[in-house]
Design an enzyme around this catalytic site. Structure first.
Site, PDB file in Angstrom:
ATOM      1  N   HIS A 298      90.963  47.031  73.032  1.00 38.66           N
ATOM      2  CA  HIS A 298      90.563  45.843  73.774  1.00 38.66           C
ATOM      3  C   HIS A 298      90.917  44.575  73.011  1.00 38.66           C
ATOM      4  O   HIS A 298      90.551  44.426  71.846  1.00 38.66           O
ATOM      5  CB  HIS A 298      89.045  45.888  74.019  1.00 38.66           C
ATOM      6  CG  HIS A 298      88.596  44.980  75.110  1.00 38.66           C
ATOM      7  ND1 HIS A 298      88.588  43.617  74.975  1.00 38.66           N
ATOM      8  CD2 HIS A 298      88.132  45.242  76.355  1.00 38.66           C
ATOM      9  CE1 HIS A 298      88.130  43.076  76.094  1.00 38.66           C
ATOM     10  NE2 HIS A 298      87.849  44.034  76.932  1.00 38.66           N
TER      11      HIS A 298
ATOM     12  N   HIS B 228      80.641  39.458  85.428  1.00 36.77           N
ATOM     13  CA  HIS B 228      80.922  40.517  86.407  1.00 36.77           C
ATOM     14  C   HIS B 228      79.851  41.596  86.346  1.00 36.77           C
ATOM     15  O   HIS B 228      80.036  42.627  85.720  1.00 36.77           O
ATOM     16  CB  HIS B 228      82.283  41.154  86.130  1.00 36.77           C
ATOM     17  CG  HIS B 228      83.416  40.191  86.141  1.00 36.77           C
ATOM     18  ND1 HIS B 228      83.843  39.547  87.269  1.00 36.77           N
ATOM     19  CD2 HIS B 228      84.207  39.738  85.147  1.00 36.77           C
ATOM     20  CE1 HIS B 228      84.852  38.759  86.974  1.00 36.77           C
ATOM     21  NE2 HIS B 228      85.093  38.849  85.695  1.00 36.77           N
TER      22      HIS B 228
ATOM     23  N   ARG C 167      67.100  25.970  63.511  1.00 34.30           N
ATOM     24  CA  ARG C 167      66.752  25.344  62.244  1.00 34.30           C
ATOM     25  C   ARG C 167      65.251  25.096  62.233  1.00 34.30           C
ATOM     26  O   ARG C 167      64.758  24.121  62.800  1.00 34.30           O
ATOM     27  CB  ARG C 167      67.518  24.029  62.052  1.00 34.30           C
ATOM     28  CG  ARG C 167      67.158  23.280  60.751  1.00 34.30           C
ATOM     29  CD  ARG C 167      67.450  24.143  59.536  1.00 34.30           C
ATOM     30  NE  ARG C 167      67.215  23.446  58.272  1.00 34.30           N
ATOM     31  CZ  ARG C 167      66.261  23.770  57.405  1.00 34.30           C
ATOM     32  NH1 ARG C 167      65.403  24.746  57.697  1.00 34.30           N
ATOM     33  NH2 ARG C 167      66.134  23.144  56.257  1.00 34.30           N
TER      34      ARG C 167
ATOM     35  N   CYS D 249      72.873  20.147  62.412  1.00 39.87           N
ATOM     36  CA  CYS D 249      72.086  20.130  61.186  1.00 39.87           C
ATOM     37  C   CYS D 249      72.819  19.302  60.129  1.00 39.87           C
ATOM     38  O   CYS D 249      74.050  19.344  60.047  1.00 39.87           O
ATOM     39  CB  CYS D 249      71.865  21.553  60.689  1.00 39.87           C
ATOM     40  SG  CYS D 249      70.960  21.669  59.141  1.00 39.87           S
TER      41      CYS D 249
ATOM     42  N   TYR E  43      67.190  15.176  53.233  1.00 39.08           N
ATOM     43  CA  TYR E  43      68.102  14.653  54.251  1.00 39.08           C
ATOM     44  C   TYR E  43      68.564  13.236  53.921  1.00 39.08           C
ATOM     45  O   TYR E  43      68.492  12.312  54.743  1.00 39.08           O
ATOM     46  CB  TYR E  43      67.460  14.720  55.638  1.00 39.08           C
ATOM     47  CG  TYR E  43      67.193  16.132  56.088  1.00 39.08           C
ATOM     48  CD1 TYR E  43      68.226  17.051  56.202  1.00 39.08           C
ATOM     49  CD2 TYR E  43      65.895  16.568  56.371  1.00 39.08           C
ATOM     50  CE1 TYR E  43      67.997  18.355  56.598  1.00 39.08           C
ATOM     51  CE2 TYR E  43      65.649  17.869  56.771  1.00 39.08           C
ATOM     52  CZ  TYR E  43      66.700  18.761  56.873  1.00 39.08           C
ATOM     53  OH  TYR E  43      66.469  20.053  57.266  1.00 39.08           O
TER      54      TYR E  43
END
Length: 574
Positions: free
Chosen positions: A136, A160, A235, A282, A420
């Site tokens: 495949h 399908h 997160r 993030c 951050y």
């Protein structure tokens, strides 16, 4: 016993497969559509010492469907059908038995590769799909389910849901799971704050279990403009809280009338529902590339800590104005603080804040969202209410929202004050002063390659390589171009950009959603290896830095250098 199949039919199939692999570029894996009930007839098989389920009526669909799914069209389907007819004509009718072999989950999980066999389960039955995966073109995606259950995967490509697909699957049945495996559930520790966590999609690549943090495989990230909620990156900073929507209250402080308490039903009934499409990323997306330069502290995110969804809810601006925000209040306010209902063992909640102008701007589109992709927010994404701040780092999009404070000050939360934030490459943990840097809000321009994968290969005879990826810029800046190189940046090609807007440009400053992109690039003559590179440009003509070193920082945030993938060029087999 050896599996009965004529070599002629198989050789024709492999020939057709080699031809069709060049044609198919957007294969939908078969596992996505397996559903329904199976009948029960058995024939002998080899390889794993069991019996194999066989439905004679389903044979005529088997290889034809594989070709159709590969995008090769009616001609290939016809050739595959001819191959199948020859196969069926040479196969003898085999004896029938009523007792399928019984397997445990442990036995199934041992078969997760082409070398060891690819086994999957579906509704308590066990299937050996090794043969199908090998032939495949979308086998790499089918392997995501190897050694586990098929049920979660159909949601990714539910296209399908038809009976003949189930008949194809039935040919690969080798047995059933034992009752213990079917009924077994993960044991939970009532003293563990993470014991009540929601179930997650098994395709997610886990970076941390407690708290749960995971990203989807890069190979499926760009398959959909709208990321399915199940594989949208997760997160979490703390345990996922269980919130009763009937008793939920959102408290708003800092307004003239004192503390306001809003129920979920009031939020839905008093305010118009707005819907936006917005990408969340993030701050640590692509941190793994910084780790290769020098070790940083943080989760080792790949390129998929970013996803795109539709969000629906009340406008934060409209809610604040409704409950008494006035110009007089604005004189003493600069920030809007958010506090979640997720808490650590000391009772400290996750918190963050954004600037007041973003919150109150009509063009800011900040939502108190209660729906994601047209349904209630999933538990991992903030049920019942979260704030969605489009164009701003994911850390400020507080989930399980319990409290809003209109304030002169930023949030005092650890995640606003001591995390951050970006620093110079020369700053280390001995010299860092978190107070010296502003909290990350808008993110820089970003792009990455989702296909082909690092270390994969392309056939020289294909003459070109198909490259796909995503691009996004913070602050509502629209991505206007993605440049792609296959020789490390010496020569460049412009990719085709895709979005769901059918060619319409977003309003200026409100391009909240990513652009998916794709390009077919000719293979350079004689190349043995390709160094594929991408870089994006937004409508402010911001672009990405070429290397990671100059933007390295001790927390590994804001990683947006040119993304690079190396692939081999294989000579044609003769």
């Amino acid at each position: 016993m050896q599996r009965l199949k004529p070599s002629q039919g198989l050789s024709q199939l492999l020939l057709i497969r080699s031809q069709s692999s060049r044609i198919s570029k957007g294969i939908i894996p078969l596992l996505s559509v397996w559903d329904g009930h199976l009948s029960s007839r058995w024939r002998s098989t080899g390889g794993h010492g069991g019996q194999k389920y066989f439905n004679n009526n389903g044979q005529k669909f088997r290889f034809a469907l594989a070709g159709l799914l590969a995008g090769t069209g009616a001609v290939l389907a016809y050739k595959l059908h001819q191959s199948k007819v020859q196969w069926a004509a040479s196969s003898a009718q085999l004896p029938v038995t009523s007792s399928p072999p019984v397997y445990t989950l442990e036995e199934v999980t041992k078969h997760r590769s082409l070398d060891n066999g690819v086994w999957v389960t579906y509704k308590g039955d066990v299937y050996d799909i090794t043969e199908f995966v090998a032939m495949h073109p979308g086998g790499d995606k089918i392997l995501l389910a190897a050694g586990g259950a098929l049920e979660p995967y159909w949601a990714l490509y539910a296209v399908h849901k038809e009976e003949h697909v189930l008949e194809i699957l039935s040919e690969y049945k080798i047995g059933v799971l034992n009752p213990e495996s079917i009924k077994r559930q993960e044991s939970t520790d009532p003293l563990d704050p993470y014991s009540g966590e929601p179930s997650r999609h098994p395709a997610l690549q886990i970076n941390s279990l407690k708290p749960f943090n995971a990203e989807p495989p890069a190979s499926v990230l760009a398959d959909n403009y709208i990321t399915p909620s199940a594989i949208f990156f997760k997160r979490n900073h703390l345990p996922v809280p269980k919130v009763d929507p009937e008793t939920y209250r959102l408290e708003i402080e800092g307004l003239p009338g004192g503390v306001v308490s809003v129920t979920l039903s009031e939020l839905k009934s008093r305010f118009p529902k707005h819907t936006i499409t917005a990408t969340l990323q993030c701050a640590g997306n692509r941190r793994s590339e910084m780790n290769k330069v020098k070790q940083v502290k943080g989760l080792n995110w790949g390129i998929a800590a970013i996803s795109n969804a539709t969000w629906s809810g009340a406008s934060l601006r409209e809610v604040l104005l409704h409950y008494g925000f006035t110009p007089e209040v604005a004189i003493n306010a600069k920030h809007i603080q958010f506090e979640g209902l997720d808490k650590d063992v000391t009772g400290t909640a996750y918190g963050a804040s954004i600037n007041l102008n973003k919150a109150l701007s009509e063009e800011g589109d900040v939502l108190l969202a209660y729906e994601m992709n047209g349904e209630d927010l999933p538990p991992d994404h903030g049920y019942p209410v979260r704030v969605v701040v489009p164009g701003v780092v994911g850390a400020r999009n507080v989930k399980w929202l319990g409290r809003i404070v209109v304030s002169h000050e930023e949030s005092k939360s650890h995640w606003q004050q001591n995390d951050y934030k970006g620093f110079s490459p020369g700053t280390d943990w001995d010299t860092v002063d978190f107070k010296s840097a502003p909290a990350i809000q808008e993110l820089p321009i970003q792009s990455a390659i989702t296909h082909p994968a690092e270390g994969s290969s392309v056939e020289r005879g294909d003459e070109e390589v198909t490259i796909k990826g995503y691009a996004w810029s913070g602050g509502g800046r629209e991505v206007v171009r993605v440049d792609v190189s296959v020789d490390g940046g010496n020569t460049w090609h412009v990719a085709k950009l895709h979005s769901s807007d059918l060619g319409r440009n977003p309003a200026p400053g409100r391009a909240w959603a990513w652009k998916l992109w794709e390009i077919d690039v000719p293979l350079p003559d004689g190349a043995q290896e390709l160094e594929i590179v991408c870089k994006a440009v937004d409508n402010s003509y911001n672009t990405q830095p070429d290397t990671v070193g100059p933007i390295w920082n001790l927390r590994g945030v804001l990683s947006n250098a040119w993304h690079r993938v190396k692939v081999k060029v294989k000579d044609d087999q003769k």
